[in-house]
Design an enzyme around this catalytic site. Sequence first.
Site, mmCIF file in Angstrom:
data_model
loop_
_atom_site.group_PDB
_atom_site.id
_atom_site.type_symbol
_atom_site.label_atom_id
_atom_site.label_comp_id
_atom_site.label_asym_id
_atom_site.label_seq_id
_atom_site.Cartn_x
_atom_site.Cartn_y
_atom_site.Cartn_z
ATOM 1 N N LYS A 115 0.770 -0.987 -0.054
ATOM 2 C CA LYS A 115 -0.388 -0.603 -0.792
ATOM 3 C C LYS A 115 0.759 1.594 -0.340
ATOM 4 O O LYS A 115 1.745 1.421 0.811
ATOM 5 C CB LYS A 115 -1.248 0.454 1.268
ATOM 6 C CG LYS A 115 -1.800 0.758 1.193
ATOM 7 C CD LYS A 115 -3.074 0.915 2.429
ATOM 8 C CE LYS A 115 -3.794 2.095 2.561
ATOM 9 N NZ LYS A 115 -3.368 3.235 2.032
ATOM 10 N N ASP A 127 2.350 5.225 0.042
ATOM 11 C CA ASP A 127 1.598 6.108 0.901
ATOM 12 C C ASP A 127 2.107 7.421 -0.165
ATOM 13 O O ASP A 127 2.533 7.678 0.115
ATOM 14 C CB ASP A 127 3.000 5.720 2.521
ATOM 15 C CG ASP A 127 1.949 7.298 3.239
ATOM 16 O OD1 ASP A 127 0.512 7.232 3.191
ATOM 17 O OD2 ASP A 127 2.426 7.151 4.548
ATOM 18 N N TYR A 170 -2.336 0.603 -10.410
ATOM 19 C CA TYR A 170 -2.315 -0.572 -8.990
ATOM 20 C C TYR A 170 -4.425 -0.555 -9.572
ATOM 21 O O TYR A 170 -4.585 -1.498 -8.738
ATOM 22 C CB TYR A 170 -2.271 -0.495 -7.494
ATOM 23 C CG TYR A 170 -2.351 0.510 -6.915
ATOM 24 C CD1 TYR A 170 -4.146 1.171 -6.824
ATOM 25 C CD2 TYR A 170 -1.955 1.800 -6.803
ATOM 26 C CE1 TYR A 170 -4.619 1.781 -6.370
ATOM 27 C CE2 TYR A 170 -2.222 2.781 -6.466
ATOM 28 C CZ TYR A 170 -3.811 3.185 -5.309
ATOM 29 O OH TYR A 170 -4.134 3.846 -5.119
ATOM 30 N N CYS A 197 -23.472 10.701 36.979
ATOM 31 C CA CYS A 197 -22.809 12.201 36.027
ATOM 32 C C CYS A 197 -22.189 12.565 36.321
ATOM 33 O O CYS A 197 -22.468 13.760 37.346
ATOM 34 C CB CYS A 197 -23.916 12.325 35.437
ATOM 35 S SG CYS A 197 -23.462 13.567 33.997
ATOM 36 N N CYS A 227 -23.801 16.261 35.278
ATOM 37 C CA CYS A 227 -25.413 16.493 36.907
ATOM 38 C C CYS A 227 -25.756 15.884 37.762
ATOM 39 O O CYS A 227 -26.914 16.344 38.251
ATOM 40 C CB CYS A 227 -26.713 16.529 35.536
ATOM 41 S SG CYS A 227 -26.873 14.808 35.556
ATOM 42 N N CYS A 286 -25.401 8.899 31.219
ATOM 43 C CA CYS A 286 -26.101 9.289 31.586
ATOM 44 C C CYS A 286 -27.653 9.471 31.889
ATOM 45 O O CYS A 286 -27.686 9.387 30.247
ATOM 46 C CB CYS A 286 -25.377 10.757 32.016
ATOM 47 S SG CYS A 286 -26.338 11.997 32.348
ATOM 48 N N CYS A 332 -29.175 17.475 31.765
ATOM 49 C CA CYS A 332 -27.554 17.423 32.101
ATOM 50 C C CYS A 332 -27.051 18.326 30.767
ATOM 51 O O CYS A 332 -26.933 17.740 29.888
ATOM 52 C CB CYS A 332 -27.034 15.537 31.273
ATOM 53 S SG CYS A 332 -25.271 15.494 31.703
HETATM 54 S S1 IVH Z 1 -6.460 0.060 -4.459
HETATM 55 C C1 IVH Z 1 -11.129 0.353 -5.431
HETATM 56 N N1 IVH Z 1 -3.899 -0.986 -4.199
HETATM 57 O O1 IVH Z 1 -4.757 3.692 -0.596
HETATM 58 C C2 IVH Z 1 -9.716 0.401 -4.594
HETATM 59 N N2 IVH Z 1 -4.832 1.228 -3.058
HETATM 60 O O2 IVH Z 1 -7.136 3.782 1.783
HETATM 61 C C3 IVH Z 1 -8.897 1.326 -4.814
HETATM 62 N N3 IVH Z 1 -2.997 2.497 -2.136
HETATM 63 O O3 IVH Z 1 -7.527 5.109 -1.545
HETATM 64 C C4 IVH Z 1 -7.404 0.953 -4.125
HETATM 65 N N4 IVH Z 1 -2.121 1.848 -2.246
HETATM 66 O O4 IVH Z 1 -5.422 6.301 -2.595
HETATM 67 C C5 IVH Z 1 -4.877 0.354 -3.744
HETATM 68 N N5 IVH Z 1 -1.639 -0.983 -4.385
HETATM 69 C C6 IVH Z 1 -3.167 -0.287 -3.148
HETATM 70 C C7 IVH Z 1 -2.764 1.123 -3.042
HETATM 71 C C8 IVH Z 1 -3.887 1.426 -2.919
HETATM 72 C C9 IVH Z 1 -2.330 2.277 -2.289
HETATM 73 C C10 IVH Z 1 -4.468 4.026 -1.265
HETATM 74 C C11 IVH Z 1 -5.089 4.710 -2.583
HETATM 75 C C12 IVH Z 1 -6.482 4.374 -1.250
HETATM 76 C C13 IVH Z 1 -6.375 4.084 -0.656
HETATM 77 C C14 IVH Z 1 -7.155 3.762 0.655
#
Ligand code: IVH
Length: 753
Positions: free
Chosen positions: A132, A134, A240, A433, A436, A451, A457
């Site tokens: 994922k 960032d 992705y 509470c 109150c 409460c 309250c």
């Molecule tokens: S899939 C319908 N894959 O994470 C699903 N998202 O917390 C679409 N993100 O809004 C997202 N890496 O901006 C997907 N490998 C990955 C990702 C990813 C980062 C982000 C993306 C999303 C957010 C959700």
Amino acid sequence: MATDAMQDIAVDMLTEAQARDELSRLASVLTAANQAYHTEDSPDLSDADYDALKRRNLAIEERYPQLKRADSPSEQVGAPLAEGFTKLAHSVRMMSLANAFDAPEIEDFDRSIRRYLGLADDAPLAFTAEPKIDGLSLSLRYEKGILIQAATRGDGAVGENVTVNARTIDDIPQTLSGAPDVLEVRGEVYMSHADFSALNARQEARGGKRFANPRNAAAGSLRQLDAEITRSRPLKFFAYAWGELSEPLAPTQMGAIERLSALGFSINPLTKRCDGPTEMLAHYSAIEEQRATLGYDIDGVVYKIDDLALQARLGFRSTTPRWAIAHKFPAELAWTRLESIDIQVGRTGALSPVARLTPVTVGGVVVSNATLHNEDYIAGRDATGAPIRDGKDIRIGDWVQVYRAGDVIPKLADVDLDKRPPGSERFVFPETCPECGSDAIREDGDAVRRCTGGLVCPAQAVEKLKHFVSRAAFDIEGLGAKQVEQLYRDEWIAEPADIFSLKERFGSGMQQLRNREGWGEKSANNLFDAIDEKRKIPLGRLLFSLGLRHVGEVVSNDLARHYLSWSALINALDAARAAAVRYREAEQAVTRERQAAAAEGRRAKLKETRDGCWAADPAIPAEARAAWDELIGIDGIGETVAVSLVTSFGQPTERASIDRLAACLDIQDAERPASDGSPVAGKTVVFTGTLERMTRAEAKARAEALGAKVSGSVSKKTDIVIAGPGAGSKGEKARELGVEIMDEDAWLALIGA
Ligand code: IVH
């Protein structure tokens, strides 16, 4: 506590309404600060204060993603103001992801998908697992192989047009060969660690602002009004996902990603197809091990169902797909001392314990408050009475371990008994509470002590009023949380209805208001006009404004669309009362039985208990039962919501207050959703018997996606009964009432599936 200035309330303590107001305040403070910094070259906030506000904004957004503003300051890091970008509507919504934090949650994810699809435990079910990233998500639209549009996520429905900027990113191809005629590619724009450090060094050398982290740097760089600045920033992009497509990319997620790679997009090399949770978790560990050396920030691993046909069947919840989940990396931890425990009283009377901590840095953020959830949590037990933290209780003076789950809400993970001060005592949770003095009681099955003071309250009354005037509720210009608190303190208003008689009662005296701190520039007359303007209120909004427990915006609008008018709603809730009261008693009896059985080490007789006081209770009038069935038959309205709603409207003081309010208003009927060409839009359908080609949950979700209402019981209002084999009494009832009955195949043909 109720009178705390909003900026002093810890993020995890903010109610949704407060969070909304606070996001609005932060947006203006940060926008002004950006302006000062960029255009006037004279920062009016120190970097540390700026960053702290920014973090607070982000933390609120992460806690309440649905409240994230289109002009969110977290999207405009170091960038000129957002107004410069035109808006672009996404043809397919950009979704976010549900989060999970541990292996059992991933196993649950697999299980719930199997349940939804009706797959056996041992049926093959493959996923992809990938980091994922960032960064910030971006949607690229190609038509006939040419990049024509790039848009940020925005609120998911509408983003910002950053096409010119996106064209400057090397990883983003300008043209594609062999692509579908319409192809929307989605992915993450990010900045590598090396590029981030070099950028910050350059910024510093030029006397510019340093970026707090690569994500902010990427966001700030993409969202530059001058695309030449974006060009000078080393942004990268991983593809992705996708949005609109004129033809499928491949039958599987993995295949589609490979296709995107073949078309010239960068895809993450750690994307892997996995055969199930065991492999997914192994890949998670492998990715986690490489995290520090990847050279860019990732904050977890995303799992997606590989088979795209299954993805389509699983579909979406309101903001997240059912077929994907983000497995976040564990939160950072730190030890500190618990200085005191405060009890805050919320709108619905909940007593929420808050840990006041010696400030400590956790993952770059100073934490001085943490939630303690409820009294059981402090005592070291969970809702079922089972020990948590090995049963260790939490005491004032203890050394406690703080963490930020999902990088947001600070919580306590552990207590160090070796450092417990001698002579310390168990925390005694108040039974009255603190605001109150009314009794604070815990009902069977409720984890929270509440409460009982109701509107007596002051904390509850003020919180209710604040909710009432909040943006998603009455949103009266010039009457925010602060003003309402002041009016309450001065005893000018005690409940929402009083707002509408202010002019009558204090018309002339309102002059005093103008001179008051916090009242702003609005003159009293403007305020009266703003109040009058809001007398006309849509039904759903009014319902939400009442601030009843479990009755949020979505539920309120669902109810409004179902009952259409205030009188129909009131009549229905009144009619259902006898059933709701009995249902609640039955639930409480079930909880007691569960506890008794656990204590006696025997199996709980749950069914008998429930049947004894609910299911088979002849004392519940048929009319009440029918009204109750109709209520819980509404999509999105479960028993908990129904009980809360019906009992709130049945509680005499609360009801009197609601009636007084309704009398001041012109309540607008709701409209049934337009049919939009769907053959079943607006129809009430009931599924009964065994479905063979889909599970119940899937059938319901699909019908709802087409605008149908799925009910659990057959009544005169039912339009279609879809009866599978073994459709018993519901089938019979449908025949009696002359309701259209069809089998599953006919239904699928009708909806064109
Ligand atoms: S899939 C319908 N894959 O994470 C699903 N998202 O917390 C679409 N993100 O809004 C997202 N890496 O901006 C997907 N490998 C990955 C990702 C990813 C980062 C982000 C993306 C999303 C957010 C959700």
